[in-house]
Write an enzyme that holds these catalytic residues in place. Sequence first.
Site, PDB file in Angstrom:
ATOM      1  CE  LYS A 154      -4.059  -2.016   2.306  1.00 50.49           C
ATOM      2  NZ  LYS A 154      -5.023  -1.838   3.440  1.00 50.49           N
TER       3      LYS A 154
ATOM      4  CE1 TYR B  84      -9.536  -2.960   0.434  1.00 51.98           C
ATOM      5  CE2 TYR B  84      -8.546  -1.070  -0.652  1.00 51.98           C
ATOM      6  CZ  TYR B  84      -8.424  -2.198   0.132  1.00 51.98           C
ATOM      7  OH  TYR B  84      -7.188  -2.564   0.629  1.00 51.98           O
TER       8      TYR B  84
ATOM      9  CG  ASN C 272      -3.778  -2.188   6.957  1.00 46.29           C
ATOM     10  OD1 ASN C 272      -3.659  -1.868   5.775  1.00 46.29           O
ATOM     11  ND2 ASN C 272      -4.815  -2.864   7.408  1.00 46.29           N
TER      12      ASN C 272
ATOM     13  CG  HIS D 109      -5.537  -6.138  -0.329  1.00 46.29           C
ATOM     14  ND1 HIS D 109      -6.753  -6.120   0.290  1.00 46.29           N
ATOM     15  CD2 HIS D 109      -5.603  -7.096  -1.300  1.00 46.29           C
ATOM     16  CE1 HIS D 109      -7.545  -7.018  -0.302  1.00 46.29           C
ATOM     17  NE2 HIS D 109      -6.870  -7.622  -1.263  1.00 46.29           N
TER      18      HIS D 109
ATOM     19  CD  GLU E 279      -8.987  -9.200  -3.550  1.00 52.43           C
ATOM     20  OE1 GLU E 279      -9.863  -8.868  -2.729  1.00 52.43           O
ATOM     21  OE2 GLU E 279      -7.844  -9.575  -3.194  1.00 52.43           O
TER      22      GLU E 279
HETATM   23  P1  DAT Z   1      -7.915  -6.667   5.641  1.00 50.15           P
HETATM   24  O1  DAT Z   1      -7.138  -5.633   4.853  1.00 50.15           O
HETATM   25  O2  DAT Z   1      -7.097  -7.223   6.792  1.00 50.15           O
HETATM   26  O3  DAT Z   1      -8.489  -7.763   4.772  1.00 50.15           O
HETATM   27  P2  DAT Z   1     -10.617  -5.575   5.808  1.00 50.15           P
HETATM   28  O4  DAT Z   1     -10.895  -6.310   4.543  1.00 50.15           O
HETATM   29  O5  DAT Z   1     -11.553  -5.778   6.958  1.00 50.15           O
HETATM   30  O6  DAT Z   1      -9.133  -5.904   6.337  1.00 50.15           O
HETATM   31  O7  DAT Z   1     -10.560  -4.014   5.537  1.00 50.15           O
HETATM   32  C1  DAT Z   1      -9.952  -3.501   4.362  1.00 50.15           C
HETATM   33  C2  DAT Z   1      -9.129  -2.301   4.716  1.00 50.15           C
HETATM   34  O8  DAT Z   1      -9.994  -1.261   5.193  1.00 50.15           O
HETATM   35  C3  DAT Z   1      -8.117  -2.512   5.858  1.00 50.15           C
HETATM   36  O9  DAT Z   1      -6.908  -3.095   5.412  1.00 50.15           O
HETATM   37  C4  DAT Z   1      -7.923  -1.108   6.339  1.00 50.15           C
HETATM   38  C5  DAT Z   1      -9.318  -0.504   6.206  1.00 50.15           C
HETATM   39  N1  DAT Z   1     -10.062  -0.642   7.471  1.00 50.15           N
HETATM   40  C6  DAT Z   1     -10.657  -1.758   7.951  1.00 50.15           C
HETATM   41  N2  DAT Z   1     -11.232  -1.538   9.140  1.00 50.15           N
HETATM   42  C7  DAT Z   1     -10.984  -0.225   9.420  1.00 50.15           C
HETATM   43  C8  DAT Z   1     -11.302   0.641  10.521  1.00 50.15           C
HETATM   44  N3  DAT Z   1     -12.015   0.193  11.565  1.00 50.15           N
HETATM   45  N4  DAT Z   1     -10.869   1.921  10.457  1.00 50.15           N
HETATM   46  C9  DAT Z   1     -10.158   2.386   9.408  1.00 50.15           C
HETATM   47  N5  DAT Z   1      -9.832   1.625   8.337  1.00 50.15           N
HETATM   48  C10 DAT Z   1     -10.229   0.339   8.355  1.00 50.15           C
HETATM   49 MG    MG Z   2      -9.973  -7.738   3.383  1.00 46.10          MG
END
Ligand code: DAT
Ligand code: MG
Length: 140
Positions: A11, A51, A114, A117, A128
């Site tokens: 990212k 997303y 973070n 992805h 994807e």
């Molecule tokens: P992951 O990337 O571990 O699969 P996810 O699919 O639940 O996690 O969410 C996609 C992305 O969205 C994640 O990498 C960062 C953002 N995100 C998720 N939960 C969040 C939150 N509570 N606050 C801010 N950003 C968040």
């Molecule tokens: Mg995810």
Amino acid sequence: MALERTFSIIKPDAVRRNLIGKIVAKFEEAGLRPIAMKKIHMTRAQAEGFYAVHKERPFFGELVEQMIASPVVVQVLEGEGAILKNREIMGATNPANAAEGTIRKEFALSVGENSVHGSDAPETAAEEIKFFFSDDEIVG
Ligand code: DAT
Ligand code: MG
């Protein structure tokens, strides 16, 4: 365990901090092989489409802004059990909960920024990969 392919994004927060090599090394050390790789600057339409599953979530706008702020590296990773293995190497979504030695524990700045992805299941991995790569860009 079967040979699998999964999709990965390094990212913007990680690319900006010059962490591409350190993150790719984590994948390679765990036996995941990059079989497709390119640096791109995602458009807003790409980020919103990629997303789309999160579009009703309160963090969606911030997530899209972060993903288009600067370039990313998209990859296809291949290896035994690659989908789950990649998720293990990445660590928990929130770096505060990520295990020692994981990418997010070492490099993530926050739950939003973070660093990586990774696809979460065989169906999403296939979708994807197709979203960002044509067949002739994947050299297994
Ligand atoms: P992951 O990337 O571990 O699969 P996810 O699919 O639940 O996690 O969410 C996609 C992305 O969205 C994640 O990498 C960062 C953002 N995100 C998720 N939960 C969040 C939150 N509570 N606050 C801010 N950003 C968040
Ligand atoms: Mg995810």
